[in-house]
Design a protein around this motif. Structure first.
Motif, PDB file in Angstrom:
ATOM      1  N   CYS A 272       0.826  -1.209   0.000  1.00 14.65           N
ATOM      2  CA  CYS A 272       0.000   0.000   0.000  1.00 14.65           C
ATOM      3  C   CYS A 272       0.861   1.261   0.000  1.00 14.65           C
ATOM      4  CB  CYS A 272      -0.905   0.023   1.234  1.00 14.65           C
ATOM      5  SG  CYS A 272      -2.083  -1.330   1.308  1.00 14.65           S
ATOM      6  N   HIS A 273       0.198   2.363  -0.297  1.00 13.77           N
ATOM      7  CA  HIS A 273       0.822   3.689  -0.220  1.00 13.77           C
ATOM      8  C   HIS A 273      -0.261   4.675   0.196  1.00 13.77           C
ATOM      9  CE1 HIS A 273       2.592   7.491  -1.953  1.00 13.77           C
ATOM     10  NE2 HIS A 273       3.629   7.007  -1.280  1.00 13.77           N
ATOM     11  N   PHE A 274       0.034   5.506   1.204  1.00 14.01           N
ATOM     12  CA  PHE A 274      -0.969   6.425   1.749  1.00 14.01           C
ATOM     13  C   PHE A 274      -2.256   5.683   2.136  1.00 14.01           C
ATOM     14  CE2 PHE A 274       1.416  10.005  -0.223  1.00 14.01           C
ATOM     15  CZ  PHE A 274       1.495  10.815   0.910  1.00 14.01           C
ATOM     16  N   ASN A 275      -2.086   4.514   2.766  1.00 14.28           N
ATOM     17  CA  ASN A 275      -3.209   3.702   3.241  1.00 14.28           C
ATOM     18  C   ASN A 275      -4.136   3.231   2.136  1.00 14.28           C
ATOM     19  OD1 ASN A 275      -2.493   3.837   6.015  1.00 14.28           O
ATOM     20  ND2 ASN A 275      -3.385   5.900   6.139  1.00 14.28           N
ATOM     21  N   ARG A 276      -3.657   3.253   0.898  1.00 14.97           N
ATOM     22  CA  ARG A 276      -4.460   2.771  -0.221  1.00 14.97           C
ATOM     23  C   ARG A 276      -3.754   1.593  -0.880  1.00 14.97           C
ATOM     24  NH1 ARG A 276      -8.444   6.340  -1.905  1.00 14.97           N
ATOM     25  NH2 ARG A 276      -8.512   5.305  -3.928  1.00 14.97           N
ATOM     26  N   TYR A 277      -4.551   0.573  -1.212  1.00 10.38           N
ATOM     27  CA  TYR A 277      -3.993  -0.609  -1.862  1.00 10.38           C
ATOM     28  C   TYR A 277      -3.382  -0.250  -3.211  1.00 10.38           C
ATOM     29  CZ  TYR A 277      -3.911  -5.142  -4.260  1.00 10.38           C
ATOM     30  OH  TYR A 277      -3.532  -6.250  -4.972  1.00 10.38           O
ATOM     31  N   VAL A 278      -2.173  -0.732  -3.451  1.00  8.35           N
ATOM     32  CA  VAL A 278      -1.508  -0.536  -4.741  1.00  8.35           C
ATOM     33  C   VAL A 278      -1.387  -1.856  -5.481  1.00  8.35           C
ATOM     34  CG1 VAL A 278       0.590   0.233  -5.921  1.00  8.35           C
ATOM     35  CG2 VAL A 278      -0.221   1.454  -3.877  1.00  8.35           C
ATOM     36  N   SER A 279      -0.885  -2.863  -4.796  1.00  2.00           N
ATOM     37  CA  SER A 279      -0.698  -4.163  -5.433  1.00  2.00           C
ATOM     38  C   SER A 279      -0.533  -5.226  -4.355  1.00  2.00           C
ATOM     39  CB  SER A 279       0.534  -4.127  -6.353  1.00  2.00           C
ATOM     40  OG  SER A 279       0.636  -5.320  -7.087  1.00  2.00           O
ATOM     41  N   GLY A 280      -0.407  -6.475  -4.798  1.00  2.66           N
ATOM     42  CA  GLY A 280      -0.237  -7.548  -3.832  1.00  2.66           C
ATOM     43  C   GLY A 280       0.235  -8.827  -4.493  1.00  2.66           C
ATOM     44  N   GLY A 303       4.915  -3.714   7.685  1.00  4.71           N
ATOM     45  CA  GLY A 303       4.910  -2.312   8.085  1.00  4.71           C
ATOM     46  C   GLY A 303       5.518  -1.422   7.017  1.00  4.71           C
ATOM     47  N   LYS A 304       6.098  -0.321   7.434  1.00  2.16           N
ATOM     48  CA  LYS A 304       6.585   0.695   6.498  1.00  2.16           C
ATOM     49  C   LYS A 304       7.997   0.385   6.004  1.00  2.16           C
ATOM     50  CE  LYS A 304       7.073   5.718   5.988  1.00  2.16           C
ATOM     51  NZ  LYS A 304       6.904   7.028   6.666  1.00  2.16           N
ATOM     52  N   TRP A 305       8.172   0.525   4.675  1.00  2.00           N
ATOM     53  CA  TRP A 305       9.479   0.389   4.033  1.00  2.00           C
ATOM     54  C   TRP A 305       9.756   1.656   3.222  1.00  2.00           C
ATOM     55  CZ3 TRP A 305      12.856  -3.968   3.905  1.00  2.00           C
ATOM     56  CH2 TRP A 305      12.389  -5.091   4.608  1.00  2.00           C
ATOM     57  N   ASN A 306      10.800   2.389   3.619  1.00  7.48           N
ATOM     58  CA  ASN A 306      11.206   3.557   2.837  1.00  7.48           C
ATOM     59  C   ASN A 306      11.939   3.117   1.581  1.00  7.48           C
ATOM     60  OD1 ASN A 306      10.202   5.606   4.602  1.00  7.48           O
ATOM     61  ND2 ASN A 306      11.921   5.186   5.992  1.00  7.48           N
ATOM     62  N   ARG A 307      11.897   3.966   0.554  1.00  9.23           N
ATOM     63  CA  ARG A 307      12.519   3.616  -0.730  1.00  9.23           C
ATOM     64  C   ARG A 307      13.967   3.185  -0.572  1.00  9.23           C
ATOM     65  NH1 ARG A 307      12.389   4.427  -6.413  1.00  9.23           N
ATOM     66  NH2 ARG A 307      10.220   5.148  -6.361  1.00  9.23           N
ATOM     67  N   ALA A 308      14.694   3.813   0.332  1.00 13.00           N
ATOM     68  CA  ALA A 308      16.114   3.497   0.509  1.00 13.00           C
ATOM     69  C   ALA A 308      16.333   2.047   0.922  1.00 13.00           C
ATOM     70  CB  ALA A 308      16.731   4.439   1.547  1.00 13.00           C
ATOM     71  N   PHE A 337       6.063   0.690  -8.238  1.00  8.96           N
ATOM     72  CA  PHE A 337       6.934   1.228  -7.193  1.00  8.96           C
ATOM     73  C   PHE A 337       8.242   1.805  -7.737  1.00  8.96           C
ATOM     74  CE2 PHE A 337       4.168  -1.879  -5.159  1.00  8.96           C
ATOM     75  CZ  PHE A 337       3.605  -1.087  -4.167  1.00  8.96           C
ATOM     76  N   LEU A 338       9.084   0.956  -8.326  1.00  7.10           N
ATOM     77  CA  LEU A 338      10.412   1.429  -8.717  1.00  7.10           C
ATOM     78  C   LEU A 338      10.357   2.624  -9.658  1.00  7.10           C
ATOM     79  CD1 LEU A 338      12.421  -1.894  -9.281  1.00  7.10           C
ATOM     80  CD2 LEU A 338      12.388  -0.398  -7.262  1.00  7.10           C
TER      81      LEU A 338
END
Length: 391
Positions: A272-280, A303-308, A337-338
């Motif tokens: 997810c991103h911004f609490n919205r489903y993106v993919s799975g 949980g949260k994964w930053n781009r880095a 994502f990428l």
């Protein structure tokens, strides 16, 4: 309206005869001398609204009483208070016609439901289609109302509806409409999404159940109503799953009433991103070389994964999925994502569970329009069965 008044209004119409339809009129400003009789119409979804106590409603005093609709034909006025739901509007309607009541006019209270209105419009629409006099206003109103207010429409039982798994077709829409009515009549609330038909469930470890009509060529019954639930669909839900035994995910059947129905449990990773489903990514034990769904991974990897740190996440997936299981293409890793400007994602580790119920079961239960409660009770029992899933 009485038969006598209907004949009076429409049996003979003079050339100079006029009618008027007005909205948002203060009834205190009407020239009452123009009328001899007033119909006070409560238009709601409550088909059993009792109008016996209409004249016992409270007086709102000096407050303005604005009508929704007032129709004047000859010397008869029809005052209509419109509610989209089953809200009791008698007091509001009474005060709208109170100026007439106080002046001793004949006031006749009437209830009229949206269900009756829609049923009449459907008949008119069908008649117009047969006579090649199609009205876009009626057809558009019916089409939009069926989407927004399906409870206005008389249900057609599954027993007379042919099966279809083709979204967007007339057959499928009829099935979905009946299912929506059954879900709405259950003890659970409908989901508030325009693109998903389902119910909200307060299980803690899952929040929604969604039905689908699906066809399986190689199965015994072929035509199925499947019910999906997603345990651990969020990090918060996952705490109620991974702090106990995970043996439940080896189940292959659940009992609803006195019958066992097959279930299929898949591992599910949601991104997810911004609490919205993106993919799975949905997968099974034969797709992995090392178990992903463990308490340790839940607490330390979801949980949260930053781009880095996405390269670390890629490495984690590469180490756990089989080499021939292309997880990147399955979740659109590059496109979602990428190659975007997203600088983080959130990952949940959960499950997708599907219960398979032959469509013939729904036909057996739902044989007449009045069987909607039997159908909703069956759906309640399906939800209750799911509630025991983790036990």
């Amino acid at each position: 309206m009485t038969a006598e008044d209907f004949d009076y209004l429409f049996s003979s119409i003079g050339e100079n005869e006029q009618y008027s339809i007005d909205l948002q009129i203060d009834t205190a400003t009407l020239e009452k001398v123009s009328y001899s009789k007033v119909y006070a119409v409560a238009m709601t979804t409550d088909k059993h609204l009792d109008m016996v106590d209409f004249f016992s409603q409270p007086d709102f005093g000096e407050k303005k009483n604005i009508t929704d609709i007032i129709i004047s034909i000859k010397d008869i006025a029809i005052v209509i208070e419109v509610k989209r739901t089953g809200e009791d509007c008698k007091a509001q309607l009474f005060n709208q016609v109170l100026p007439f009541v106080k002046d001793k006019f004949t006031v006749i209270p009437v209830k009229h439901s949206w269900q009756e209105t829609v049923k009449l419009l459907e008949k008119i629409n069908h008649l117009q289609i047969l006579s090649r006099q199609h009205s876009v206003f009626i057809s558009d109103f019916l089409q939009l109302s069926e989407i927004r207010f399906p409870e206005w429409f008389e249900p057609k039982p599954f027993n007379v509806l042919p099966f279809s798994n083709q979204h967007g077709t007339t057959k499928y829409n009829q099935l979905a409409k009946r299912m929506r009515q059954a879900l709405a009549a259950s003890k659970y609330e409908l989901l508030g999404y325009y693109d998903r038909l389902g119910i909200s469930v307060p299980f803690g470890w899952a929040s929604e159940i969604i039905p689908e009509f699906q066809y399986y060529e190689n199965s015994k019954d072929k035509e199925y109503v499947t019910f999906y639930i997603w345990p651990g669909n969020t990090k918060q839900q996952g705490y109620q799953i991974f702090n106990k035994s995970l043996d439940w995910h080896n189940k292959t059947n659940l009992k609803v009433r006195d019958k066992e129905y097959e279930i299929e449990i898949a591992f599910a990773i949601k991104l997810c991103h911004f609490n919205r489903y993106v993919s799975g990514i949905n997968f099974y034990p034969n797709n992995i070389s090392e178990t992903i769904h463990t308490a340790d991974n839940f607490y330390n990897k979801s949980g949260k994964w930053n781009r880095a740190s996405w390269s670390e996440l890629e490495k984690f997936f590469d180490e756990h999925f089989n080499a021939d299981f292309d997880w990147r293409s399955r979740c659109g890793w590059a496109d979602n994502f990428l190659n975007t400007d997203r600088n983080y994602l959130t990952m949940s580790i959960g499950y997708e569970v599907c219960m398979f119920i032959p469509y013939s079961e729904f036909r057996r239960i739902d044989k007449t329009e009045l069987d909607i409660k039997k159908l909703s009770d069956f759906i309640n029992d399906i939800a209750e069965s799911y509630k025991q899933l983790l036990d």
